[in-house]
Design a protein around this motif. Structure first.
Motif, short mmCIF file in Angstrom:
data_model
loop_
_atom_site.label_atom_id
_atom_site.label_comp_id
_atom_site.label_asym_id
_atom_site.label_seq_id
_atom_site.Cartn_x
_atom_site.Cartn_y
_atom_site.Cartn_z
N ARG A 121 0.82 -1.21 0.00
CA ARG A 121 0.00 0.00 0.00
C ARG A 121 0.86 1.26 0.00
NH1 ARG A 121 -4.94 1.29 4.30
NH2 ARG A 121 -5.82 3.04 3.14
N THR A 122 2.00 1.21 0.68
CA THR A 122 2.89 2.37 0.75
C THR A 122 3.99 2.34 -0.32
OG1 THR A 122 4.18 1.20 2.45
CG2 THR A 122 2.50 2.78 3.21
N ASN A 123 3.85 1.41 -1.27
CA ASN A 123 4.78 1.30 -2.40
C ASN A 123 6.22 1.03 -1.94
OD1 ASN A 123 5.29 1.19 -5.17
ND2 ASN A 123 5.84 3.37 -5.28
N LEU A 124 6.35 0.19 -0.91
CA LEU A 124 7.67 -0.17 -0.40
C LEU A 124 7.95 -1.67 -0.52
CD1 LEU A 124 7.71 1.97 2.90
CD2 LEU A 124 9.00 2.43 0.79
N TYR A 125 7.05 -2.41 -1.14
CA TYR A 125 7.22 -3.86 -1.17
C TYR A 125 8.48 -4.27 -1.92
CZ TYR A 125 6.21 -8.82 -1.68
OH TYR A 125 6.30 -10.19 -1.62
N ASP A 126 8.79 -3.59 -3.00
CA ASP A 126 9.97 -3.97 -3.80
C ASP A 126 11.28 -3.71 -3.06
OD1 ASP A 126 8.31 -4.79 -5.82
OD2 ASP A 126 8.55 -2.96 -7.03
N VAL A 127 11.25 -2.85 -2.02
CA VAL A 127 12.48 -2.55 -1.26
C VAL A 127 12.34 -3.07 0.17
CG1 VAL A 127 13.16 -0.57 -2.66
CG2 VAL A 127 11.60 -0.22 -0.72
N ARG A 128 11.49 -4.04 0.39
CA ARG A 128 11.18 -4.52 1.74
C ARG A 128 12.41 -5.14 2.42
NH1 ARG A 128 9.56 -7.99 -2.04
NH2 ARG A 128 9.83 -10.26 -1.76
N LYS A 129 13.36 -5.68 1.63
CA LYS A 129 14.56 -6.30 2.20
C LYS A 129 15.69 -5.30 2.40
CE LYS A 129 12.74 -10.47 1.99
NZ LYS A 129 12.33 -11.20 3.24
N LYS A 130 15.50 -4.08 1.94
CA LYS A 130 16.55 -3.06 2.03
C LYS A 130 16.59 -2.47 3.44
CE LYS A 130 18.14 1.18 -0.27
NZ LYS A 130 17.91 2.10 -1.41
N ASN A 131 17.81 -2.23 3.94
CA ASN A 131 17.93 -1.60 5.26
C ASN A 131 17.42 -0.18 5.23
OD1 ASN A 131 19.06 -3.91 6.29
ND2 ASN A 131 21.16 -3.13 6.34
N LEU A 132 16.76 0.22 6.31
CA LEU A 132 16.12 1.53 6.36
C LEU A 132 17.14 2.67 6.30
CD1 LEU A 132 13.52 0.51 9.02
CD2 LEU A 132 12.93 1.48 6.81
N GLY A 133 18.37 2.42 6.66
CA GLY A 133 19.40 3.44 6.57
C GLY A 133 19.65 3.89 5.14
N GLY A 134 19.29 3.07 4.17
CA GLY A 134 19.46 3.42 2.76
C GLY A 134 18.23 4.04 2.12
N PHE A 135 17.17 4.27 2.93
CA PHE A 135 15.94 4.86 2.40
C PHE A 135 16.10 6.37 2.25
CE2 PHE A 135 12.16 1.84 3.39
CZ PHE A 135 12.83 0.81 2.76
N SER A 136 15.43 6.92 1.23
CA SER A 136 15.33 8.38 1.09
C SER A 136 14.38 8.92 2.15
CB SER A 136 14.82 8.75 -0.30
OG SER A 136 13.45 8.34 -0.44
N GLY A 137 14.33 10.26 2.29
CA GLY A 137 13.42 10.86 3.25
C GLY A 137 11.97 10.50 2.98
N GLY A 138 11.57 10.51 1.72
CA GLY A 138 10.20 10.17 1.39
C GLY A 138 9.87 8.72 1.66
N MET A 139 10.82 7.83 1.40
CA MET A 139 10.61 6.41 1.68
C MET A 139 10.46 6.17 3.19
SD MET A 139 13.39 4.99 -1.06
CE MET A 139 13.34 3.26 -0.61
N LYS A 140 11.25 6.88 4.00
CA LYS A 140 11.13 6.75 5.45
C LYS A 140 9.77 7.24 5.92
CE LYS A 140 16.07 7.15 6.48
NZ LYS A 140 17.13 8.01 7.05
N GLN A 141 9.28 8.34 5.30
CA GLN A 141 7.96 8.84 5.69
C GLN A 141 6.87 7.85 5.32
OE1 GLN A 141 8.61 10.91 7.96
NE2 GLN A 141 7.40 12.68 7.29
N ARG A 142 7.00 7.20 4.17
CA ARG A 142 6.01 6.21 3.78
C ARG A 142 6.07 4.99 4.70
NH1 ARG A 142 7.24 4.59 -1.64
NH2 ARG A 142 8.86 6.15 -1.95
N PHE A 143 7.29 4.64 5.14
CA PHE A 143 7.40 3.57 6.14
C PHE A 143 6.73 4.00 7.45
CE2 PHE A 143 9.45 1.52 9.73
CZ PHE A 143 9.30 0.18 9.40
N GLY A 144 6.89 5.27 7.80
CA GLY A 144 6.23 5.79 8.99
C GLY A 144 4.72 5.67 8.92
N ILE A 145 4.16 5.93 7.75
CA ILE A 145 2.72 5.75 7.57
C ILE A 145 2.35 4.28 7.66
CG2 ILE A 145 0.92 5.80 5.80
CD1 ILE A 145 1.08 8.37 7.25
#
Length: 303
Positions: A121-145
């Motif tokens: 739903r938050t369009n993060l499934y394709d990067v689900r195995k990626k460590n959060l330290g490598g996420f962009s600011g927007g990706m971190k916010q979507r993870f927060g949601i």
């Protein structure tokens, strides 16, 4: 369902009065809480989220007394604070699964299904195995949601969610919030006027702990029609103009200083009428409050 806040006040030990007799009724859907930094937005959000006590007043979410029954509130609350930390060496999937356990989802199969659905739903499934330290600011916010949506909350609070996002991530985040806000209460606390005008059907402006205005963004803009005027001035003329007129905003455009003035009639031949924006309403309210004018929160036009 409604969130009803009545006569809420909060003063910190250092003497700062963060909330002054705040009363708001927030219905289902996206609600924008708009105000400058230090206006009291985060204090209000933290109080609703049961992270701090109020000095006086009441908050009810449906039949839940928010200030007294904190456990009941937390079971139906999703919260994305302004500062949302993540474990940089943990994957999005693993951390969301951990949050799901903390939220009470003990059944492994059910939890995996929920985590997968939220990552999609938050369009993060394709990067689900990626460590959060490598996420962009927007990706971190979507993870927060995604973590805020665990447990099918009835109320979601997001505090300054688009600050620092690039335009593409901001649009993606807007689309996600708009979808979420169709059936539950979502409070969007921000100092970015366009976030509220783009997303919210109801809003409030708050400054120095006081509610200055509430209403439908389209309606409050309509009530300023015929009162906003625009002109270009030299930089050295701005100070004198601010003394002579009710200047609500000024900005540089193509090397010129463009001012917006609030007046019941055309202030002079060099002024042209402007279709009011929510930004004009916001700056007018803040400017008049700073000047110490007594405002009627139910009426935008000021004298």
């Amino acid at each position: 369902m409604e969130l009803v806040i009545e006569n809420l006040s909060k003063t910190y030990p250092n003497g700062v009065q963060a909330l002054r007799d705040v009363s708001l009724t927030i219905p289902t859907g996206m609600f924008g809480l708009l105000g400058p930094n230090g206006a009291g937005k985060s204090s209000l959000m933290r109080t609703i989220a049961t992270l701090q006590e109020a000095d006086s007043g009441s908050i009810r979410l449906g039949d839940i007394d928010v200030l007294r029954d904190k456990d009941a509130v937390r079971r139906v609350l999703g919260y994305l604070p302004q500062e949302f930390g993540v474990y940089p060496k943990v994957s999005a999937e693993a951390l969301l699964d951990h949050f799901a356990v903390l939220k009470g989802l003990s059944n492994t199969k059910e939890r995996q299904e929920v985590v997968t659905a939220l990552l999609q739903r938050t369009n993060l499934y394709d990067v689900r195995k990626k460590n959060l330290g490598g996420f962009s600011g927007g990706m971190k916010q979507r993870f927060g949601i995604a973590q805020a949506l665990l447990g099918n909350p009835r109320l979601i609070i997001v505090d300054e969610p688009t600050a620092g996002l690039d335009p593409g991530e901001r649009n993606r985040f807007h689309n996600l919030l708009s979808e979420i806000g169709e059936n539950i209460i979502v409070i969007l606390s921000t100092h970015i006027v366009s976030d509220v005008s783009d997303l919210c059907r109801n809003m409030a402006i708050i400054n120095k702990g006081q509610v200055l205005l509430t209403g439908d963004p389209l309606q409050v803009m309509q009530e300023l029609r015929g009162q906003v005027w625009r002109r270009a001035v030299a930089k050295e003329e701005l100070a004198a103009l601010q003394q002579a007129q009710r200047v609500i905003s000024s900005r540089l455009f193509a090397g010129q200083t463009i001012v917006h003035v609030l007046a019941d009639a055309q202030p002079g031949s060099e002024y042209t009428p402007v279709e009011p924006s929510l930004e004009d309403v916001y700056f007018a309210r803040i400017a008049e409050a700073e000047r110490g004018v007594t405002l009627n929160p139910d009426k935008v036009a000021v004298s």
